[in-house]
Each structure stands twice: as structure tokens, then as C-alpha cells.
Design a protein around this motif. Structure first.
Motif, PDB file in Angstrom:
ATOM      1  N   HIS A 136       0.852  -1.195   0.000  1.00 56.04           N
ATOM      2  CA  HIS A 136       0.000   0.000   0.000  1.00 56.04           C
ATOM      3  C   HIS A 136       0.890   1.248   0.000  1.00 56.04           C
ATOM      4  O   HIS A 136       1.489   1.605   1.009  1.00 56.04           O
ATOM      5  N   GLU A 137       0.946   1.926  -1.159  1.00 55.92           N
ATOM      6  CA  GLU A 137       1.846   3.075  -1.305  1.00 55.92           C
ATOM      7  C   GLU A 137       1.482   4.229  -0.379  1.00 55.92           C
ATOM      8  O   GLU A 137       2.357   4.933   0.127  1.00 55.92           O
ATOM      9  N   ASN A 138       0.186   4.443  -0.181  1.00 55.22           N
ATOM     10  CA  ASN A 138      -0.255   5.531   0.697  1.00 55.22           C
ATOM     11  C   ASN A 138       0.241   5.304   2.116  1.00 55.22           C
ATOM     12  O   ASN A 138       0.670   6.236   2.808  1.00 55.22           O
ATOM     13  N   ALA A 139       0.190   4.039   2.572  1.00 56.03           N
ATOM     14  CA  ALA A 139       0.675   3.710   3.907  1.00 56.03           C
ATOM     15  C   ALA A 139       2.176   3.963   4.008  1.00 56.03           C
ATOM     16  O   ALA A 139       2.673   4.478   5.023  1.00 56.03           O
ATOM     17  N   ARG A 140       2.901   3.606   2.956  1.00 53.86           N
ATOM     18  CA  ARG A 140       4.349   3.859   2.944  1.00 53.86           C
ATOM     19  C   ARG A 140       4.624   5.349   3.029  1.00 53.86           C
ATOM     20  O   ARG A 140       5.519   5.800   3.745  1.00 53.86           O
ATOM     21  N   HIS A 141       3.847   6.125   2.299  1.00 52.22           N
ATOM     22  CA  HIS A 141       3.978   7.582   2.334  1.00 52.22           C
ATOM     23  C   HIS A 141       3.703   8.113   3.741  1.00 52.22           C
ATOM     24  O   HIS A 141       4.418   8.986   4.251  1.00 52.22           O
ATOM     25  N   SER A 142       2.679   7.562   4.388  1.00 48.44           N
ATOM     26  CA  SER A 142       2.331   8.001   5.742  1.00 48.44           C
ATOM     27  C   SER A 142       3.410   7.645   6.747  1.00 48.44           C
ATOM     28  O   SER A 142       3.668   8.400   7.691  1.00 48.44           O
ATOM     29  N   LEU A 143       4.056   6.501   6.561  1.00 51.62           N
ATOM     30  CA  LEU A 143       5.168   6.129   7.436  1.00 51.62           C
ATOM     31  C   LEU A 143       6.280   7.168   7.343  1.00 51.62           C
ATOM     32  O   LEU A 143       6.911   7.518   8.350  1.00 51.62           O
ATOM     33  N   GLY A 144       6.506   7.645   6.131  1.00 53.51           N
ATOM     34  CA  GLY A 144       7.502   8.699   5.958  1.00 53.51           C
ATOM     35  C   GLY A 144       7.145   9.939   6.741  1.00 53.51           C
ATOM     36  O   GLY A 144       8.007  10.576   7.348  1.00 53.51           O
ATOM     37  N   GLY A 145       5.844  10.280   6.756  1.00 50.23           N
ATOM     38  CA  GLY A 145       5.396  11.448   7.517  1.00 50.23           C
ATOM     39  C   GLY A 145       5.610  11.270   9.008  1.00 50.23           C
ATOM     40  O   GLY A 145       5.993  12.212   9.715  1.00 50.23           O
ATOM     41  N   HIS A 159      11.319   5.888   3.111  1.00 49.41           N
ATOM     42  CA  HIS A 159       9.920   5.548   2.811  1.00 49.41           C
ATOM     43  C   HIS A 159       9.402   6.347   1.612  1.00 49.41           C
ATOM     44  O   HIS A 159       8.692   5.806   0.756  1.00 49.41           O
ATOM     45  N   ALA A 160       9.761   7.618   1.561  1.00 46.35           N
ATOM     46  CA  ALA A 160       9.284   8.473   0.469  1.00 46.35           C
ATOM     47  C   ALA A 160       9.816   7.995  -0.877  1.00 46.35           C
ATOM     48  O   ALA A 160       9.067   7.916  -1.862  1.00 46.35           O
ATOM     49  N   MET A 161      11.112   7.656  -0.922  1.00 47.99           N
ATOM     50  CA  MET A 161      11.689   7.181  -2.180  1.00 47.99           C
ATOM     51  C   MET A 161      11.103   5.839  -2.580  1.00 47.99           C
ATOM     52  O   MET A 161      10.863   5.585  -3.761  1.00 47.99           O
ATOM     53  N   TYR A 162      10.864   4.984  -1.595  1.00 47.26           N
ATOM     54  CA  TYR A 162      10.260   3.675  -1.878  1.00 47.26           C
ATOM     55  C   TYR A 162       8.894   3.865  -2.522  1.00 47.26           C
ATOM     56  O   TYR A 162       8.590   3.266  -3.559  1.00 47.26           O
ATOM     57  N   ALA A 163       8.054   4.681  -1.896  1.00 45.80           N
ATOM     58  CA  ALA A 163       6.704   4.901  -2.413  1.00 45.80           C
ATOM     59  C   ALA A 163       6.736   5.581  -3.779  1.00 45.80           C
ATOM     60  O   ALA A 163       5.967   5.235  -4.685  1.00 45.80           O
ATOM     61  N   ALA A 164       7.627   6.557  -3.942  1.00 48.75           N
ATOM     62  CA  ALA A 164       7.731   7.269  -5.210  1.00 48.75           C
ATOM     63  C   ALA A 164       8.155   6.331  -6.326  1.00 48.75           C
ATOM     64  O   ALA A 164       7.641   6.397  -7.447  1.00 48.75           O
ATOM     65  N   ARG A 165       9.074   5.440  -6.034  1.00 44.61           N
ATOM     66  CA  ARG A 165       9.549   4.517  -7.063  1.00 44.61           C
ATOM     67  C   ARG A 165       8.498   3.484  -7.444  1.00 44.61           C
ATOM     68  O   ARG A 165       8.610   2.826  -8.475  1.00 44.61           O
ATOM     69  N   CYS A 166       7.485   3.366  -6.611  1.00 40.70           N
ATOM     70  CA  CYS A 166       6.358   2.477  -6.931  1.00 40.70           C
ATOM     71  C   CYS A 166       5.224   3.245  -7.593  1.00 40.70           C
ATOM     72  O   CYS A 166       4.149   2.688  -7.825  1.00 40.70           O
TER      73      CYS A 166
END
Length: 249
Positions: A136-145, A159-166
Motif C-alpha cells: 500500500h503506497e499511501n501507507a508507505r507515504h504516511s510512514l515517511g510522515g 519511505h518516500a523514495m520507496y513509495a515514489a519509485r512504486c
């Protein structure tokens, strides 16, 4: 593109991407197709009441998405239901126990904001982590926050780079700002842009293919019709460059 970009049939439980649904609706309006589920061929619901009835029927079969969906309706006060945050969270907890990564993400957000449950950042982090591991990319983004708020800037960027690359656009914006601030290297930013473009292009290709095939009611598989486990494997494809760059440090 994320989990909000598909719809679940409450008859057979199959996933259909929204691009395919939109294309099918156009064909139905032209009179070229019947308004049926593309998988089980049962007529689609004609009202919100009927949709809720089918949802509850799927819940009796312990359908995780059905529990999540009804919780989402209560959380937002949709489908003629009153907004009831605590009831929504209880439904999401049941959905999470049945394996719904969407429910884990919803609970993460609820615990972060104290909406329907007592505010608890640790529990929010726990649910976001499970959802992120499930793809879940949104969850990954939220973890970064969360990591950003705790002062863990480097982990937040991970986390941000991981989600962005997905393919998660909001995370890409954060990575771009971090690059300007000097918190992300030129190499990391370049690798993230390349992976994001590759992921985005694949999503667009899937949309075009599904839109074309919708007219014949022969939906093909795509990454957003996969199981959470298979989606996670697909996402891992776009993290190899990140893993290499981390090992090289």
C-alpha cells in the motif's frame, strides 16, 4: 495509483480497475454491452441500498474487502449511512484480521488523527507498516510522515523514495523538495525519477489495455487486480535501485 483505483464485485469478490469500469460504462450507455459484472455476469446494483445489501452478504462469507468497504461508508457517511467513526474502525479491525491491507491503512490514519479511536501514534505506525509491507503506497507515504515528525529525516526519505519509485506521486513531490534541500543525493533523486516513470508508464499501459479490452468484457490481469502478496512482489521490482544505492553507502 493505489488501492482506491479498483472496485470489488460484491458477488464474486474479484477486483476490477476503475479504468476498465469507466470504459465499460461508456459501452453500456452506447447500448453495446449489458450492465453485468465482467466476471460472474450478474447485473450490477441499481441503488446504494442494493449495493449495501450485497456488501453485507459478502461479509457473511468473511470477505475482508466487504468489511473494509462498509467501514469506509460509515467513516465517510456515504451510501445513505450516517457518519459513525467508531463503528467504522470496528469494521476495519475485523477486516484487518481477515487480511485487508486497506483496512490497516485506514486504521493507521484513524489512530494518527484520533478519529473513532484514541489517538495513538505507535498503533498508527504499526498498522501503516503492515499495509506498507502489503504493497500500500499511501501507507508507505504516511510512514515517511511519521518518521519526519519524529526527526528521523533519513528514514522518512527512505519511505518516500520507496513509495515514489512504486508510482506514488505525493511521495515524489516530497523527494523533489528533499533533493532541493540537500537531504537526497542527485543519484538517489535520478534513480527515483527513473523508477517512478517506469512505474507510471506501466500503469498507463495497463489502463489503455484494460480500456480497450473492456468493450469485449474480457478483462485481463494487471498489477491492481493482484493479491496483496503479489502486489508487494511487483512493488519490490522498483526498489532494487534503492537497495543497491543503500548498500553502496
Amino acid at each position: 495509483m493505489g488501492d482506491s483505483d479498483f472496485h470489488i464485485s460484491f458477488f464474486c469478490g474479484k477486483r476490477v480497475c476503475n479504468g476498465c469500469i469507466d470504459a465499460a460504462i461508456k459501452e453500456v450507455r452506447k447500448g453495446k454491452m449489458k450492465d453485468l459484472c465482467p466476471f460472474c455476469r450478474v447485473p450490477n446494483p441499481r441503488s446504494e441500498k442494493e449495493d449495501l445489501k450485497r456488501c453485507r452478504k459478502r461479509m457473511k462469507l468473511n470477505d475482508a474487502y466487504a468489511f473494509y468497504q462498509l467501514g469506509d461508508q460509515y467513516y465517510n457517511g456515504r451510501c445513505g449511512l450516517p457518519q459513525h467513526l467508531s463503528k467504522a474502525c470496528e469494521l476495519w479491525k475485523q477486516a484487518a484480521e481477515l487480511g485487508s491491507i486497506q483496512a490497516h491503512c485506514g486504521l493507521g490514519d484513524a489512530y494518527m488523527r484520533g478519529a473513532g479511536v484514541e489517538q495513538d501514534v505507535k498503533k498508527a505506525r504499526y498498522h501503516f507498516e503492515i499495509a506498507a509491507m502489503g504493497g500500500h503506497e499511501n501507507a508507505r507515504h504516511s510512514l515517511g510522515g511519521i518518521e519526519e515528525g519524529m526527526g528521523n529525516r533519513r528514514l522518512a526519505m527512505h519511505h518516500a523514495m520507496y513509495a515514489a519509485r512504486c508510482g506514488y506521486a505525493d511521495s515524489l513531490k516530497g523527494v523533489r523538495l528533499a533533493y532541493k534541500d540537500g537531504d537526497v543525493t542527485k543519484e538517489e533523486y535520478a534513480a527515483t525519477l527513473r523508477a517512478y516513470k517506469e512505474s507510471y508508464d506501466e500503469m498507463e499501459s495497463v489502463h489503455r489495455h484494460r480500456a480497450a479490452s473492456a468493450a469485449t468484457r474480457s478483462p485481463s490481469s494487471d498489477v491492481y487486480a493482484l493479491s496483496p502478496e503479489d502486489r508487494a512482489a511487483h512493488m519490490a521490482k522498483y526498489t532494487s535501485a534503492f537497495t543497491r544505492s543503500e548498500k553502496e553507502k
